[in-house]
Write an enzyme that holds these catalytic residues in place. Structure first.
Site, PDB file in Angstrom:
ATOM      1  N   SER A 144      28.229   7.799 -38.519  1.00  0.00           N
ATOM      2  CA  SER A 144      29.296   8.786 -38.670  1.00  0.00           C
ATOM      3  C   SER A 144      30.539   8.098 -39.209  1.00  0.00           C
ATOM      4  O   SER A 144      30.783   6.920 -38.922  1.00  0.00           O
ATOM      5  CB  SER A 144      29.611   9.444 -37.328  1.00  0.00           C
ATOM      6  OG  SER A 144      30.785  10.228 -37.409  1.00  0.00           O
ATOM      7  N   TYR A 157      33.381   8.464 -28.559  1.00  0.00           N
ATOM      8  CA  TYR A 157      32.279   8.747 -29.500  1.00  0.00           C
ATOM      9  C   TYR A 157      32.357   7.809 -30.708  1.00  0.00           C
ATOM     10  O   TYR A 157      31.354   7.218 -31.119  1.00  0.00           O
ATOM     11  CB  TYR A 157      32.358  10.200 -29.956  1.00  0.00           C
ATOM     12  CG  TYR A 157      31.420  10.565 -31.082  1.00  0.00           C
ATOM     13  CD1 TYR A 157      30.076  10.812 -30.837  1.00  0.00           C
ATOM     14  CD2 TYR A 157      31.883  10.664 -32.399  1.00  0.00           C
ATOM     15  CE1 TYR A 157      29.207  11.146 -31.873  1.00  0.00           C
ATOM     16  CE2 TYR A 157      31.031  11.000 -33.431  1.00  0.00           C
ATOM     17  CZ  TYR A 157      29.696  11.237 -33.163  1.00  0.00           C
ATOM     18  OH  TYR A 157      28.837  11.565 -34.195  1.00  0.00           O
TER      19      TYR A 157
END
Length: 251
Positions: A144, A157
């Protein structure tokens, strides 16, 4: 075995209910893929995903897999590789977590880290060894852009994805020349059930767009894929913004 254009005949998905993974599987089945293993926790959603892909003409198997149980990974994935060559492994599991809750409850933050990083390290190494033993194949890792630089709004995250990204890059270097191709995919904000309810970010994309980029990356044997491609330039700039300035950005 993959053809000259990199499209696999067999696919193992770790995270079998991932919307990005299923969009990728649909795209590859439409091209050439004929055998698919969907690995995940036994749920109606996993069974529905398998039935959907069978309807597209693929032979689909479900495999019980838990990212949080690394002791089971060798046995679970070993059974898949024992069935025959696996041309591509797509590591697509992960959880977003809840930043505010995770800051208040460290155990929740640990679960994010164990799923997104520790579980991925275990499964990634086992899958890589299977691919290396057979002498060919691709390991595609869904990272990501959140891992490029930790933001205040989702640093738990983001840090887990930063670790995953670094691991996958290093694994790719370790496997260079073995016949195994490792590709890191860095999407931006993707419209999925996991991100439902969150405000969209600039350059928001879709599972289908990520799947298209993965296919192109396989054909080109790319090592890093940004989705959309403009994020490469954006993140290159953000990476060098001084921290006092970065803290004030609306990210």
């Amino acid at each position: 075995m993959k053809d000259a254009f990199g499209i696999p005949r067999s696919l193992l998905v770790l995270g079998g209910t991932s919307e990005i993974a299923l969009a990728t599987a649909r795209r590859l089945i439409a091209r050439r893929t004929r055998t698919v293993w969907l690995a995940g926790r036994p749920t109606p959603a996993l069974d529905e995903a398998a039935e959907h892909l069978r309807g597209l003409g693929a032979e689909v198997h479900t495999v019980t897999f838990d990212a949080l149980d690394p002791d089971s990974h060798e046995t679970t994935l070993g059974k898949v590789f024992a069935e025959g060559d696996v041309d591509m492994v797509l590591l697509a599991f992960g959880i977003l977590g809840d930043q505010a809750q995770d800051e208040r409850e460290p155990a929740s933050a640990v679960r994010v880290a164990q799923t997104n990083y520790t579980g991925a390290v275990s499964a990634g190494l086992v899958a890589a060894r299977g691919l290396q033993t057979q002498g060919h194949g691709s390991l595609v890792v869904l990272s990501s852009v959140a891992g490029e630089r930790a933001r205040r709004s989702n640093f738990i995250y983001g840090s887990s994805k930063a670790g995953l990204d670094a691991f996958a890059q290093g694994l790719g270097d370790a496997l260079h020349g073995t016949g195994v191709h490792v590709m890191v995919v860095r999407p931006g904000f993707v419209r999925t059930k996991m991100t439902s309810g969150l405000p969209e970010a600039p350059l928001t994309t879709t599972p289908e767009t990520v799947a298209s980029a993965i296919e192109l990356g396989l054909r080109r044997r790319t090592e890093t894929v940004w989705v959309p491609g403009a994020l490469r330039v954006v993140m290159s700039a953000l990476r060098h913004v001084p921290r006092p300035v970065f803290r004030r950005l609306p990210l």
